[in-house]
Write an enzyme that holds these catalytic residues in place. Structure first.
Site, mmCIF file in Angstrom:
data_model
loop_
_atom_site.group_PDB
_atom_site.id
_atom_site.type_symbol
_atom_site.label_atom_id
_atom_site.label_comp_id
_atom_site.label_asym_id
_atom_site.label_seq_id
_atom_site.Cartn_x
_atom_site.Cartn_y
_atom_site.Cartn_z
ATOM 1 N N TYR A 1 0.854 -1.190 0.000
ATOM 2 C CA TYR A 1 0.000 0.000 0.000
ATOM 3 C C TYR A 1 0.892 1.243 0.000
ATOM 4 O O TYR A 1 1.926 1.272 0.670
ATOM 5 C CB TYR A 1 -0.917 -0.001 1.228
ATOM 6 C CG TYR A 1 -2.042 -1.016 1.151
ATOM 7 C CD1 TYR A 1 -3.310 -0.634 0.728
ATOM 8 C CD2 TYR A 1 -1.829 -2.356 1.481
ATOM 9 C CE1 TYR A 1 -4.357 -1.558 0.647
ATOM 10 C CE2 TYR A 1 -2.866 -3.292 1.400
ATOM 11 C CZ TYR A 1 -4.126 -2.884 0.983
ATOM 12 O OH TYR A 1 -5.142 -3.793 0.904
ATOM 13 N N GLU A 2 0.474 2.272 -0.723
ATOM 14 C CA GLU A 2 1.331 3.451 -0.884
ATOM 15 C C GLU A 2 1.513 4.219 0.414
ATOM 16 O O GLU A 2 2.391 5.059 0.526
ATOM 17 C CB GLU A 2 0.778 4.379 -1.972
ATOM 18 C CG GLU A 2 -0.521 5.059 -1.627
ATOM 19 C CD GLU A 2 -1.147 5.775 -2.832
ATOM 20 O OE1 GLU A 2 -0.676 5.627 -3.950
ATOM 21 O OE2 GLU A 2 -2.135 6.485 -2.604
ATOM 22 N N SER A 3 0.703 3.911 1.417
ATOM 23 C CA SER A 3 0.886 4.531 2.724
ATOM 24 C C SER A 3 2.164 4.057 3.410
ATOM 25 O O SER A 3 2.565 4.629 4.416
ATOM 26 C CB SER A 3 -0.311 4.214 3.611
ATOM 27 O OG SER A 3 -0.523 2.810 3.652
ATOM 28 N N GLY A 4 2.799 3.011 2.890
ATOM 29 C CA GLY A 4 4.088 2.606 3.439
ATOM 30 C C GLY A 4 4.132 1.216 4.029
ATOM 31 O O GLY A 4 4.912 0.958 4.945
#
Lengths: 264, 282, 282, 264
Positions: free
Chosen positions: D63-66
């Site tokens: 996920y691009e949130s990390g």
């Protein structure tokens, strides 16, 4: 370089101490409390740790191995000792040290050593000899020094003084001091002020405000101007306001020796 | 899914003659055992990459494994010079050693570019120094917004990177903590990677300051307890400062070094078993 | 040493009319209470910077605090549109809103450049899209080693960055963990910074995955428990998903929004006290 | 877009399901076990989590949130839910997601949604209307999509199909699919293969190997070619090898519904 000098005992009414001890203590005194200090191993680390235990308890020690705010209880043997990470406020990767903390000018004082230092405070830790490809002596190289010298708000150099190491012009500019003189840092676009203080086992040199050439501004106890001239490879100028370093106090010496003892 | 292998198999399969090889670890977690395994397997013509070629590369250089060194600081930290490195540069012994020399900031950013899939990195560096004159991989680039000129360095993308870490799980997820240097970048920049670890465990308990490399970003993991010695693995061992001093006496002389290689490396004994203590140094 | 201040004093001293202001927090740790304090203090003409202008900026934009938005994704995550943002862009209500639009990769790298003291960053991005045609802060740069052309974006250096974190100690060292987004970069890129925290403690116990900002890299810290609501602070609170849905009903209509600002913000009640529950949304 | 379609029940011998459920399950089936998948919120996240609970237990969710390797037990409501961090193999900062993991091509499948999609698989999530500065509808914008579309080895698009959303040419190219046709990605220097699969509530489209134009290759149960043509804004070509999607199994439906239920 000056192995003999480092064990020369200086005596008098004060406690006995070596010229290396005087150098470390003079360097420690130069560090103001609360400053952020980028510390190399050896003399700079010793001085910074003495300072933190004497007049500068809130000195922030930054090691290029990735520690911000290390508070070692013994002198580290390397810039990567476990005690530096264990006692740090923050532990970060090496790219971050250079990119997020050093490069933007967040560090007040960069503390560097030198194999050769010239009259404008330029530092050589790369090669001795004229031919880079066939050096007389191959030294360790740059490490973090070029960017420390460029980006810290000011630079303190701690180095034993001798005519061999204090030269008119370094064989190789590893780290820029004042370049070829006053105004050169600005021309090169280097943000920090460069070397403002050179602390040796004989005294203290500072750049002349007009020319940026290093001049002798302070003598350690028992050292005479001629001693320093003899240990300098250029025609050393003497500040009209030459002062005399206060001898180490018993408290300073005991702090230094306790630290050194604990790291054996 | 990273393969769990023996050190000999890992080095045997992943490190090839002529490769660009990076062994990283910034004072902490230096993969010494893997370095000695490379000597044992007789690799040649390596281009060695490392920010701080300390003892681990003094050994590889002295053993004649390297034809080129890309680095930023070559010394025995806290002790002095690397005599095998000096001998190679000054006297081409045992083989000539080409060097490509950077600063730490430049090397760190070269790994970052390599890990990021970019061909180069930009930094405020090198300005006014003599390094750009001698290092072809330092150039200048102009900011398209401000017109300012900055240094540019090319990505490093090793054929294989080798690091040491505290732990891996059985799937090959790698966990390290303490000073983590540029190890993540070195692994991500490389085509292949080998991670030696103190132990392979069932479950990686979270640790403050941890860096985790997922198993699909690592080629192989080898369990090599003490594989960083005389460097250390925080939580597992202490730095053997005496060994660094002891190394000075070994590296200083060609014959002493040759004897050390024969007795301590080629005979199959790893650095873990060879402490300063045994040699009576402390 | 960071000052420990009240939220009102922190915003009052650090956020000025016309400033470039970044409130960061990627879904997690969004500084909502600080955003509402900016509305309460009536700041005007702000250039708001944020990768994901979600509810926190819908509120600031709807309240007329902003003249420009620099961003990469403006929506109500998991719910739909930001109606105040849309109304400002499509109908200039309550004031015209200039936009500067990037991708996440571009924005993240703009913060990285800002934190690094570099004027620009390089990335493989934007190629073939219509963004460069409309965004002046996307240019192209040629690699001096390979000749390859890549995207360049200028550094973001806010006048002030505001983030929310779990904890600070009394010296102002800040500790956060979980999803840490671009908060470190936002703070380091800024001239001044304000960190709201769940609690100020005597000692920061290490936590796995923590990011620590030393006190000397932070301007001020304010203790604002629940200051991320309806976002969350891992270890302290859960994301209030119902509030995100509830917000859709508030933001959708100008009058409903105005009433919300009057009753919930200007009356001094913070988002922490205003849950979806109370509004009968669940 | 097609709110009505999403609740249309499809019945027969198989268990009843909606066209949205068919879409999610068809998307889930496309994900091979062990692949690294960059997941956006909404339909892509639903599909990826169904896949992980059915045929692809070792699917790696990024996920691009990390988060690398999240294993949520409920469907996250956002890309930044706590459960994604708590169950991840590694949690990292957002710059690292894009620079170290996405940009170098380490991700196999990028899973994207779209507000508008055109015949060459280009995606618009920025503005509806011809004038960027005065849009008919302002959409959320790019987010991570342009670089996901550029750098993932391949891209799957999951989107409800309608003549309004499936257009001849998108109003704004937020993320490049196959550009203006075959060979355009190579000309632009985009490393990944681009959209190889478009999964809708009606069927599946794939780029024609010769032209890169999206053609209908698969129909969901109960859907006819004319239904898909009517929901497509260009003259849709039909693959000569058109196949029929297998209806969702009871196990797939129950997995999907349990996940959805748990996330309420």
């Amino acid at each position: 370089m000056t192995g003999a000098a480092s064990t020369t005992a200086v005596s008098g009414a004060q406690p006995e101490y070596t010229s290396d001890e005087m150098m470390s203590i003079a360097a420690a005194r130069a560090l103001e409390n609360g400053k952020r200090c980028f510390v190399g191993i050896g003399l700079p680390s010793t001085a910074a740790n003495v300072a933190r235990r004497t007049h500068a308890p809130d000195l922030v020690l930054i090691y290029e191995s990735g520690t911000l705010g290390s508070k070692p209880d013994v002198l580290p043997s390397s810039i990567g000792d476990g005690v530096l990470a264990e006692t740090a406020d923050a532990v970060i990767g090496v790219p971050e040290v250079f990119n997020y903390w050093l490069q933007p000018g967040r560090i007040d004082v960069g503390f560097l050593g030198a194999a050769q230092l010239d009259r404008f405070g330029n530092i050589n830790t790369t090669v001795i000899g004229d031919d880079y490809t066939d050096p007389k002596v191959r030294l360790p190289g740059a490490g973090g020094a070029p960017e420390i010298a460029a980006s810290c708000r000011e630079v303190f150099v701690v180095v034993r003084q001798s005519a061999r190491s204090f030269v008119d012009k370094v064989d190789f500019v590893t780290s820029v001091g004042h370049g070829s003189g006053k105004g050169d840092r600005e021309r090169l676009g280097l943000p920090g002020a460069g070397p403002t203080l050179v602390i040796t086992d004989l005294g203290v040199l500072r750049p002349d405000p007009e020319t940026a050439e290093l001049v002798l501004t302070q003598l350690h106890p028992g050292v005479e101007v001629e001693d320093v001239r003899a240990a300098t490879g250029w025609d050393l100028q003497i500040s009209p306001d030459l002062t005399r370093t206060e001898a180490p106090t018993a408290a300073e010496l005991s702090t230094l020796r306790t630290l050194k003892e604990a790291s054996r | 899914m990273a393969d769990i292998v023996s050190l000999a198999d890992g080095v045997g399969e992943l490190v090839r003659d002529g490769d660009v090889v990076a062994l990283e670890g910034f004072t902490h977690l230096i993969p010494h055992a893997a370095g000695q395994e490379i000597i044992r397997q007789g690799r040649k013509d390596l281009t060695l990459v490392r920010m701080t070629p300390d003892i681990v590369y003094d050994q590889l250089i002295g053993a004649g494994c390297a034809r080129k060194l890309i680095f930023s600081w070559g010394g025995n930290p806290g002790v002095g010079s690397l005599h095998r490195f000096r001998d190679a540069v000054q006297h081409a012994w045992p083989v000539p050693l080409e060097i490509e020399e950077h600063s730490h900031a430049g090397m760190a950013n070269r790994y970052v570019a390599g890990a990021s899939g970019l061909p180069f990195a930009v930094l405020r560096g090198y300005r006014g120094t003599d390094l750009p004159e001698h290092t072809a991989t330092i150039k200048w680039i102009t900011c398209p917004f401000t017109g300012e000129e900055l240094a540019a360095v090319p990505a490093i993308n090793p054929d294989v990177s080798i690091i040491h870490a505290q732990r891996a799980d059985r799937a090959g997820n790698v966990q390290m903590w303490g000073l983590v240097g540029v190890q993540k970048e070195a692994v991500l920049a490389a085509e292949r990677s080998l991670v030696t670890v103190e132990e392979v465990v069932d479950e990686l308990e979270p640790v403050a300051g941890q860096v985790v490399l997922p198993h699909w970003a690592v080629t192989a993991v080898a369990e090599v307890p003490g594989g960083a010695h005389p460097s250390y693995a925080q939580g597992y061992s202490e730095r053997d400062n005496a060994y660094y001093k002891y190394w000075d006496s070994i590296g200083r002389d060609r014959d002493t070094f040759r004897t050390w290689v024969r007795d301590e490396v080629l005979a199959g004994r790893s650095a873990t078993e060879t402490t300063g203590d045994k040699e009576g140094v402390r």
